[in-house]
Design a protein around this motif. Structure first.
Motif, PDB file in Angstrom:
ATOM      1  N   LEU A  17     -67.306   3.460  26.574  1.00 26.36           N
ATOM      2  CA  LEU A  17     -67.609   3.312  27.874  1.00 26.36           C
ATOM      3  C   LEU A  17     -68.867   4.511  27.918  1.00 26.36           C
ATOM      4  O   LEU A  17     -69.865   4.066  28.576  1.00 26.36           O
ATOM      5  CB  LEU A  17     -66.524   4.004  28.931  1.00 26.36           C
ATOM      6  N   ALA A  18     -68.906   5.450  27.291  1.00 26.32           N
ATOM      7  CA  ALA A  18     -69.934   6.497  27.238  1.00 26.32           C
ATOM      8  C   ALA A  18     -71.441   5.641  26.788  1.00 26.32           C
ATOM      9  O   ALA A  18     -72.430   6.120  27.132  1.00 26.32           O
ATOM     10  CB  ALA A  18     -69.609   7.648  26.633  1.00 26.32           C
ATOM     11  N   GLY A 133     -62.953   5.969  34.207  1.00 23.46           N
ATOM     12  CA  GLY A 133     -64.431   6.386  33.604  1.00 23.46           C
ATOM     13  C   GLY A 133     -64.240   8.000  32.930  1.00 23.46           C
ATOM     14  O   GLY A 133     -63.360   8.539  33.136  1.00 23.46           O
ATOM     15  N   PRO A 134     -65.635   8.438  32.679  1.00 30.90           N
ATOM     16  CA  PRO A 134     -65.629   9.761  31.946  1.00 30.90           C
ATOM     17  C   PRO A 134     -65.266  10.837  33.088  1.00 30.90           C
ATOM     18  O   PRO A 134     -64.935  11.869  32.512  1.00 30.90           O
ATOM     19  CB  PRO A 134     -66.915   9.705  31.586  1.00 30.90           C
ATOM     20  N   LEU A 154     -68.745  -0.388  40.590  1.00 30.24           N
ATOM     21  CA  LEU A 154     -68.317  -0.010  38.969  1.00 30.24           C
ATOM     22  C   LEU A 154     -69.649   0.445  38.789  1.00 30.24           C
ATOM     23  O   LEU A 154     -70.448  -0.143  38.328  1.00 30.24           O
ATOM     24  CB  LEU A 154     -67.815  -1.166  38.448  1.00 30.24           C
ATOM     25  N   ASP A 155     -69.486   1.955  38.347  1.00 27.11           N
ATOM     26  CA  ASP A 155     -70.510   2.471  37.336  1.00 27.11           C
ATOM     27  C   ASP A 155     -70.398   1.849  35.861  1.00 27.11           C
ATOM     28  O   ASP A 155     -69.355   1.112  35.342  1.00 27.11           O
ATOM     29  CB  ASP A 155     -70.495   3.958  37.216  1.00 27.11           C
ATOM     30  N   ALA A 156     -71.642   1.854  35.232  1.00 24.08           N
ATOM     31  CA  ALA A 156     -71.757   1.018  33.776  1.00 24.08           C
ATOM     32  C   ALA A 156     -70.568   1.762  32.742  1.00 24.08           C
ATOM     33  O   ALA A 156     -70.306   1.019  32.068  1.00 24.08           O
ATOM     34  CB  ALA A 156     -73.116   1.376  33.046  1.00 24.08           C
ATOM     35  N   ASP A 157     -70.350   3.152  33.002  1.00 18.30           N
ATOM     36  CA  ASP A 157     -69.415   3.833  32.019  1.00 18.30           C
ATOM     37  C   ASP A 157     -68.073   3.711  32.702  1.00 18.30           C
ATOM     38  O   ASP A 157     -67.108   4.458  32.138  1.00 18.30           O
ATOM     39  CB  ASP A 157     -69.820   5.154  31.863  1.00 18.30           C
ATOM     40  N   GLU A 158     -67.728   2.732  33.498  1.00 14.58           N
ATOM     41  CA  GLU A 158     -66.516   2.541  33.956  1.00 14.58           C
ATOM     42  C   GLU A 158     -65.957   1.376  33.892  1.00 14.58           C
ATOM     43  O   GLU A 158     -66.419   0.485  33.690  1.00 14.58           O
ATOM     44  CB  GLU A 158     -66.282   3.007  35.642  1.00 14.58           C
TER      45      GLU A 158
END
Lengths: 281, 170
Positions: A17-18, A133-134, A154-158
């Motif tokens: 995800l990161a 996510g993170p 939705l965030d890209a890292d979620e």
């Protein structure tokens, strides 16, 4: 060439995800576009491997549907049949067996198509979406998740972990998809409705439509017109006219704006007339 | 980055090295030489590429290679015993369930999945199950009859000129 991640737990998914890995669930839309456009991803994340995203159960929060539940699994779930028959009806219209065996609820939400068949159903069931996510978990209301054409909260890292539908669900649930043919069409208009009977009328009215706007949309003005009003043919006609006035669909390859406006109004009008004729529960 | 993926293909342990997002259909046809599964639309609409993934019918054009690691896959090649026809294939031939043949591998696999779930399927169950496997020759009637002959729901009648046992006359 892609780096591939297939983590078994959410904790193990953090690295992928990161890195902003592209999340791959049933791939029933993703792989079509990848193949047609020769698109390559730097990193891909197999969300089907993640244990926490699987399974359907009922708990204090409501009906919990893991994001990687396929539409076949949803159709076979006794919990969903009992709590959210509207979602069962929607799942049955998504592609055919081959697609329902692969396509996931989380994928349908994240893919954010204006024609996504499960989305009006989730809207009128007041669904909540749990994201991971993170920065940990957060829960967003489904009606705030789709923020523009193919744009989501939705965030890209979620990723989407699960969907929660509050209980008890509404006693009246209605779903109708209008497409070119009965089987596996992409919708011209898709309608979800829910409410509870209250005397001669309906309360807690929710009406949502897909394929009539850049995002699946609740028609709050129309809901307000129906809320608490005694059901009658005259009300059905007034509601039909307001639906036609409220929505602003477009002409595209699948239908015309005029047809969509007309059929959307008629679907809601006939639904209300059917509620009027049905013996009261 | 090419990686190695292991799965059971038609009952045999198989290992393939390739890009994670390679389409299972391409891996089957190009890398493994199993050309029974056909590419029709490449979009999951036509069902010509249908295979069984962990006993469920899926379009192999929409399955990325890295998701079949550890899975069990059955293609049309895995549904015929050796060089002979299965009962399902034989009845398709005898009852005219196959015409041009483009849909037939995907259709046989789809029907196999249907029969695993509904050993004596109704017409509605058949119609729903094959709605994603398109046939433009038969109008489906001969396909449904073939299934009903196989399941004992109908007497065999055959089609004029077709060998009743489904073997080739050539």
């Amino acid at each position: 060439m892609s780096v591939a991640y297939s983590p078994n737990t959410l904790a193990e998914a953090r690295e992928a995800l990161a890195r902003g890995a592209v999340k791959v669930a049933g791939a029933t839309d993703l792989l079509v576009i990848d193949h047609a456009s020769f698109r390559q991803h730097a990193a891909v994340l197999n969300v089907l491997a993640i244990g926490e995203l699987r399974g359907i159960h009922v708990d204090d929060t409501g009906l919990n549907i893991g994001a990687s539940s396929t539409f076949t699994q949803i159709r076979q779930s006794e919990d969903v049949v009992r709590e959210a028959p509207l979602l069962i009806a929607a799942a049955a219209t998504i592609g055919a067996a081959q697609i329902q065996n692969r396509a996931t609820l989380g994928g349908n939400i994240a893919n954010a198509s204006p024609a996504g068949d499960s989305l009006p159903a989730l809207l009128v069931l007041d669904a909540q979406i749990v994201l991971f996510g993170p920065r940990g978990r957060r829960t967003v209301r489904h009606d705030t998740f789709h923020i523009g054409y193919r744009k989501t909260a939705l965030d890209a890292d979620e990723l989407i972990e699960r969907v929660i539908i509050p209980r008890p669900g509404p006693t009246l649930q209605f779903f109708r998809k209008v497409g070119t043919r009965a089987a596996q069409a992409i919708s011209k208009v898709v309608v979800g409705f829910s409410g509870n009977r209250s005397g001669p009328g309906l309360r807690n009215v929710r009406l949502a439509m897909g394929s009539i706007a850049p995002v699946p949309t609740r028609l709050v003005e129309v809901e307000a017109m129906i809320e608490g009003e005694p059901l009658s043919p005259a009300l059905a006609d007034r509601v039909c006219a307001l639906v036609e006035k409220t929505i602003s669909p477009i002409d595209d390859v699948r239908s015309t704006a005029d047809y969509r406006r007309h059929v959307a109004g008629q679907v809601v009008r006939r639904m209300l007339l059917d509620f009027l004729e049905e013996p009261k529960a | 980055m090419n990686e190695s993926y292991k799965f059971i293909l038609n009952g045999r342990p198989t290992e393939v090295t390739g890009p994670p997002m390679a389409r299972l259909l391409d891996v089957l046809r190009r890398d493994l030489g199993l050309t029974g599964s056909k590419e029709g639309c490449g979009e999951g609409e036509c069902g010509a590429c249908t295979v069984l993934l962990n006993n469920e019918a899926v379009c192999s054009c929409l399955v990325p290679l890295f998701q079949v690691d550890g899975a069990s896959i059955t293609t049309i090649e895995g549904l015929s015993p050796g060089d002979t026809l299965s009962d399902l294939q034989r009845v398709f031939a005898a009852e005219g369930g196959a015409q041009c043949g483009a849909c037939t591998p995907g259709m046989i696999v789809t029907i196999r999945a249907l029969l695993d779930r509904h050993p004596k399927p109704t017409r509605d169950q058949m119609r729903e199950y094959v709605s994603g496997t398109l046939c433009r020759c038969t109008g489906y009637e001969r396909i449904f009859r073939a299934v009903e002959v196989l399941t004992g729901q109908r007497e065999a009648e055959g089609v004029p000129g077709a060998p009743v046992d489904g073997t080739s006359r050539g």
